[in-house]
Design a protein around this motif. Structure first.
Motif, PDB file in Angstrom:
ATOM      1  N   ARG A 112      34.047  25.259  71.811  1.00 24.24           N
ATOM      2  CA  ARG A 112      34.900  24.110  71.483  1.00 24.24           C
ATOM      3  C   ARG A 112      34.132  22.797  71.525  1.00 24.24           C
ATOM      4  O   ARG A 112      34.360  21.920  70.710  1.00 24.24           O
ATOM      5  CB  ARG A 112      36.052  24.017  72.489  1.00 24.24           C
ATOM      6  CG  ARG A 112      37.288  24.760  72.067  1.00 24.24           C
ATOM      7  CD  ARG A 112      38.390  24.471  73.064  1.00 24.24           C
ATOM      8  NE  ARG A 112      39.415  25.499  73.032  1.00 24.24           N
ATOM      9  CZ  ARG A 112      40.136  25.866  74.083  1.00 24.24           C
ATOM     10  NH1 ARG A 112      39.938  25.271  75.261  1.00 24.24           N
ATOM     11  NH2 ARG A 112      41.038  26.791  73.966  1.00 24.24           N
ATOM     12  N   VAL A 132      38.800  25.602  63.797  1.00 19.24           N
ATOM     13  CA  VAL A 132      38.959  25.916  65.225  1.00 19.24           C
ATOM     14  C   VAL A 132      37.884  26.908  65.660  1.00 19.24           C
ATOM     15  O   VAL A 132      37.491  27.782  64.901  1.00 19.24           O
ATOM     16  CB  VAL A 132      40.350  26.529  65.549  1.00 19.24           C
ATOM     17  CG1 VAL A 132      41.415  25.476  65.555  1.00 19.24           C
ATOM     18  CG2 VAL A 132      40.689  27.655  64.593  1.00 19.24           C
ATOM     19  N   GLU A 176      34.092  20.552  68.291  1.00 17.34           N
ATOM     20  CA  GLU A 176      34.779  19.251  68.279  1.00 17.34           C
ATOM     21  C   GLU A 176      33.800  18.119  67.969  1.00 17.34           C
ATOM     22  O   GLU A 176      34.144  17.170  67.262  1.00 17.34           O
ATOM     23  CB  GLU A 176      35.508  19.002  69.607  1.00 17.34           C
ATOM     24  CG  GLU A 176      36.674  19.965  69.871  1.00 17.34           C
ATOM     25  CD  GLU A 176      37.676  20.075  68.708  1.00 17.34           C
ATOM     26  OE1 GLU A 176      38.058  19.029  68.134  1.00 17.34           O
ATOM     27  OE2 GLU A 176      38.068  21.202  68.359  1.00 17.34           O
TER      28      GLU A 176
END
Lengths: 358, 143
Positions: A90, A339, A94
């Motif tokens: 992540r 994602v 991100e």
């Protein structure tokens, strides 16, 4: 084209900038957190699994790269979107999404395994179809590449990865982590024929692997033999196998025999024009040489490729490289919807959520 | 209760029997050395609950998540803390979030360093490899 690569799927925090100049790939920057000088400066430690280590390290590393704040010196951003540890993935994903959005630069999602396969493309161009043996701490897979971005899974481990077997057997032998290099080092003075460990699933008829049983065989052997002495190289003089070196050498030989045998079975089945060996375990010299020599003996028509030793472990150069090929095909992602996917499969282009070809 | 199994198949059969006692919300600790059959046992439970993909060792990934189709069990977490050295690394995995999801059954290998961090286990399994390929599996039910 110049591309920024970001890799945070597991233990390594890595950034790289690559470009293609006159058909050649140039590594302009390549930073691994475990080697970065920023460590001392920011009081960080080498990240094991902690995502917050990635978060703490990424920005100093990005700063160290000294890219233009408006992103004008990169044309695209590539990031590992899976598979891996969710919280770790992540962080990179991100960051990549944010940079892509702020800089208005296209975003490419790269599968970590795809990155390992592309690590050989830095200085060579394997002919298709290419058969790939990917071996690392987390993976043992045979993949057939029909062309850029087109993958077919032929087999994989059903339990432990090969690199994991190295780590665990090293632990059983009292050798430090990571186990791969330690076992290879101990094996150099050992007798690979001292103990006849099993070659798991070598005749199973399919192309899957299993290394948990081999690990157990080593444990059972150690439990049933007298305590091992170190430094009894090739200890056959008194008629019984000797020290840690013999166990390490015999175990390594069993792993290498299994990997090479299965790869050659896959070569026989799929008739590739090239064979690629990649991933952390591809740094193992015995594996490299045995696979290369056996392949050559099988056919001199099939080329053999393995990455530079600096690119065998996790790194961002391979992610940038795979990203460059995807960017050239126009396989971009929406920075608002990408994602991280811990179970991301390596498939045909366009099948990942948030991504679309063209 | 203590059992002795003579093959991976027997270990998995015992695990399948154990799986029938699960309803969701259980935390199961697995104690035992390398090669004592922990992952084989978890594989047996997952297969008994209808999970059809291969169950691989989570040593590298730390946490594997298996989606389960079952009236009350929605997911299995297969956790291996073998590589972790201290609690700060554990907190970064955000495991609490996953453990709290309704219908979760968690199997935790190598829990000893982190016993205080997890909820009190429902079951503690202690596995021991015996010579000649046998495994002793002790099921301590705290429910």
């Amino acid at each position: 084209m110049r591309i920024l690569g970001i890799e945070t799927s597991c233990d390594e925090t890595a950034l790289a900038v690559m470009s293609e100049q006159d058909g050649r790939f140039v590594v302009e920057q390549n930073i691994l957190a475990s080697q970065a000088k920023t460590h001392a400066k920011y009081g960080g430690v080498v990240p094991e699994v902690a995502a917050r280590e990635h978060a703490a390290l990424l920005f100093p590393l990005l700063h160290q790269m000294d890219l233009a704040p408006d992103g004008k010196d990169v044309d695209a951003i590539a990031v590992t979107s899976g598979p891996g540890l969710v919280p770790a993935l992540r962080i990179g994903v991100e960051l990549a999404k944010t940079l892509s959005w702020v800089w208005k630069k296209p975003l490419v999602a790269v599968n970590h395994l795809e990155g390992h396969l592309y690590s050989v493309w830095l200085d060579t161009a394997p002919a298709f179809p290419a058969l790939c043996l990917l071996v690392s701490g987390g993976h043992t897979e045979l993949i057939l590449m029909h062309g850029h971005g087109h993958y077919e899974f032929l087999g994989m481990t059903r339990d432990d990865a090969a690199g994991e077997a190295f780590d665990k057997v090293a632990k059983l032998l009292g050798l430090p982590y990571p186990g791969g290099p330690e076992i290879s080092k101990a094996a150099t003075t050992g007798n690979p024929c001292a103990i006849d460990f099993p070659r798991p699933m070598i005749d199973s008829g399919d192309l899957d692997f299993s290394f948990a049983g081999l690990k157990t065989a080593v444990r059972v052997y150690l439990a049933s033999s007298p305590p091992l002495a170190k430094g009894r190289p090739g200890g056959v003089e008194d008629g019984r196998p000797g020290g840690v070196e013999d166990v390490a050498a015999s175990f390594q030989q069993a792993v290498v025999d299994t990997l090479v045998s299965k790869t050659l079975q896959a070569v026989h089945k799929t008739k590739p024009r090239s064979v690629i060996l990649s991933g952390g375990v591809s740094a193992n010299r015995l594996l490299r040489e045995t696979l290369r020599d056996n392949l050559h003996a099988y056919s001199t028509e099939i080329s053999f490729h393995a990455p530079d030793l600096s690119l065998t472990g996790d790194n961002a150069v391979m992610i940038a490289l795979a990203g460059l090929f995807k960017a050239k095909r126009g396989e971009f992602c929406d920075p608002l919807t990408l994602v991280a996917d811990p179970n991301l499969r390596l498939g045909s282009p366009g099948l990942q959520p948030g991504c679309s070809p063209g | 209760m203590s059992h002795t199994t003579h093959s991976d198949e027997e270990t998995k059969a015992l695990a399948a029997e154990f799986a029938r006692t699960l309803h969701g919300g259980e935390v199961v600790f697995l104690e035992g050395d390398l090669g004592s059959g922990k992952t084989t046992f978890v594989r047996g439970v997952a297969e008994a609950l209808g999970f059809s993909d291969p169950v691989r060792s989570p040593s590298f990934t730390i946490v594997n998540r298996y989606v389960i189709q079952h009236p009350t069990i929605k997911q299995m977490l297969h956790v291996d803390l073998y590589r972790l050295k201290d609690v700060s690394e554990l907190s970064a995995l955000a495991l609490e979030e996953e453990l709290e999801r309704p219908g979760t059954v968690a199997f935790i290998e190598w829990p000893s360093l982190f016993r205080d961090v997890f909820p009190t286990p429902s079951v503690v399994l202690t596995l021991t490899a015996l010579p000649a390929g046998e495994h002793k599996i002790e099921i301590q039910d705290l429910r």
